[in-house]
Enzyme design. Structure first.
Site, PDB file in Angstrom:
ATOM      1  CG  ASP A  73     -54.348   3.668 -52.957  1.00 42.04           C
ATOM      2  OD1 ASP A  73     -54.979   3.910 -53.929  1.00 42.04           O
ATOM      3  OD2 ASP A  73     -53.646   4.846 -53.111  1.00 42.04           O
ATOM      4  CD  GLU A 138     -55.584   9.693 -55.620  1.00 37.49           C
ATOM      5  OE1 GLU A 138     -55.866  10.676 -55.647  1.00 37.49           O
ATOM      6  OE2 GLU A 138     -55.840   8.981 -54.535  1.00 37.49           O
TER       7      GLU A 138
END
Length: 401
Positions: A73, A138
């Site tokens: 991400d 994250e």
């Protein structure tokens, strides 16, 4: 099967995986690893609002398990007009690969995936197992990312013995910095209450702004600790003060402030909350204090495997890395609860910035470093086995590199 780490980086950048979405990146990586003989588990965690995909993949060849971890991400790209090219259409210019996630951290993932797949293709005899833990949460919804995967692994009795997180840790040149710890982060919100009134009649009002000023000054003047051999002193920064006042003749009845404490391994979130609460109470009893802390401070004491990484870096780059605990938080703070962990990866200069980029040649170098590390981790040389210099050479000053 062999793959090109640069082409894999480009492919990963092309997935518009704005946190906590993976946009297909998790499935793409799983497909590559499955072709190389890895057992892959795509794990989805979340609630009614958010679903997060994660991957745990393992090449089983023994009990000892070396894991590489990372996230696909990315943060939003910001204003597209400010980019020299589409942030999700990777482009190479003058030896630099541009795109959101180029540095943080799709190149790091591409490097360790390539290293593992190449070694399998070369029929390297792993003296144990090798695995990958990859999340798409994250940068935001951390509760359903690495943290959730580790809980799942515990429930399935799956063990990691050592972990390398491919965060971009290098400062000026690839290989100059290894992270062996991170400070924790505690975010506070403080609301002070008073009584609304007219500015011409302050005796009939109770201005909460002065209470807040007094509290924030006392927090600013507080020495939390003096730091230690591994960490700089814990530090507080005020991030916002808001009264929401649209007029100049009214004393409002409340004020809100936000501040963040980056703390070392001498502190705990509960201890910090108690200290801040005592400071607030010394000024007023009409307040509300709240705190959010997820990733705590951690330190992985340098050991033989740190030496293995030092040697792998030096062999590929001819650079002597330094140890550091500086910077923001990462998922290593969760992994440290299950095994020793270090972080090593790309140069961090353009992470989260417009025109994020990475040197194409560094992608190849990082892949080579990871391959050397894997080989020496499972088959350490006699020099490594007899080496204890890393532990002995930690400087007396905090690791601020």
């Amino acid at each position: 099967m062999k793959i090109d780490p640069v082409e894999l980086t480009k492919k990963l950048i092309s997935f518009k995986s704005i946190t906590p979405r993976d946009d297909g990146a998790i499935e793409h990586i799983a497909a590559i690893l499955e072709k190389s003989g890895f057992d892959c588990e795509i794990l989805e965690f979340g609630d009614n609002k958010t679903k997060v995909k994660n991957l745990y993949a393992k090449y089983i060849n023994g009990v000892q398990n070396l894991c590489f971890a990372g996230h696909v991400d990315v943060v939003p790209p910001g204003q597209l007009k400010d980019w020299i090219s589409d942030p999700f259409s990777p482009e190479v210019r003058d030896g630099l690969l541009y795109g959101r996630g180029a540095t943080d951290m799709k190149s790091g993932i591409a490097a360790f995936i390539t290293a593992m797949v190449d070694l399998v293709a070369e029929k390297f005899r792993f003296n144990g197992s090798i695995s990958a833990l990859i999340t798409s949460a994250e940068e935001s919804t951390e509760e359903y990312g690495t943290k959730a995967v580790l809980k799942w692994m515990e429930s399935k009795h799956k063990k990691i013995d050592y972990c390398v997180v491919a965060e971009p840790t290098s400062s000026e040149k690839l290989g100059d910095t290894i992270k062996i710890g991170r400070r924790g982060s505690a975010t506070f919100e403080l609301i002070c209450h008073g009584k609304q009134g007219h500015v011409a009649y302050p005796d009939l009002a109770d201005n909460p702004i002065y209470k807040m000023i007094s509290i924030l000054n006392r927090i600013k003047d507080t020495t939390f600790d003096g730091g230690n051999k591994y960490f700089q002193p814990s530090n507080c920064e005020i991030t916002t003060i808001d009264v929401g006042n649209s007029t100049d003749n009214v004393i409002l009845d409340s004020i809100t402030a936000g501040f963040n404490i980056r703390y070392n391994n001498m502190q705990t979130p509960d201890g910090l909350y108690k200290l801040i609460d005592e400071i607030c109470f010394s000024v007023t009893n009409d307040y509300k204090l709240s705190m959010h802390s997820s990733r705590g401070a951690f330190l992985s004491t340098p050991d033989r495997n740190t030496d293995v990484m030092f040697d792998a870096i030096n062999k590929v780059t001819n650079i002597d890395a330094v140890l550091a605990t500086s910077g923001g938080t990462s998922d290593a703070a969760f992994i440290k609860d299950v095994c020793p962990v270090i972080e090593f990866g790309m140069i961090n200069k353009t992470s989260h910035q417009v025109n994020e980029c990475v040197l194409v040649n560094d992608i190849h170098k990082l892949t080579a470093i990871y391959k050397e590390f894997i080989k020496s981790y499972f088959y350490p040389t006699n020099r490594i086995l007899n080496q204890i210099n890393v532990i002995g050479n930690v400087p007396d000053s905090p690791l601020l590199a």
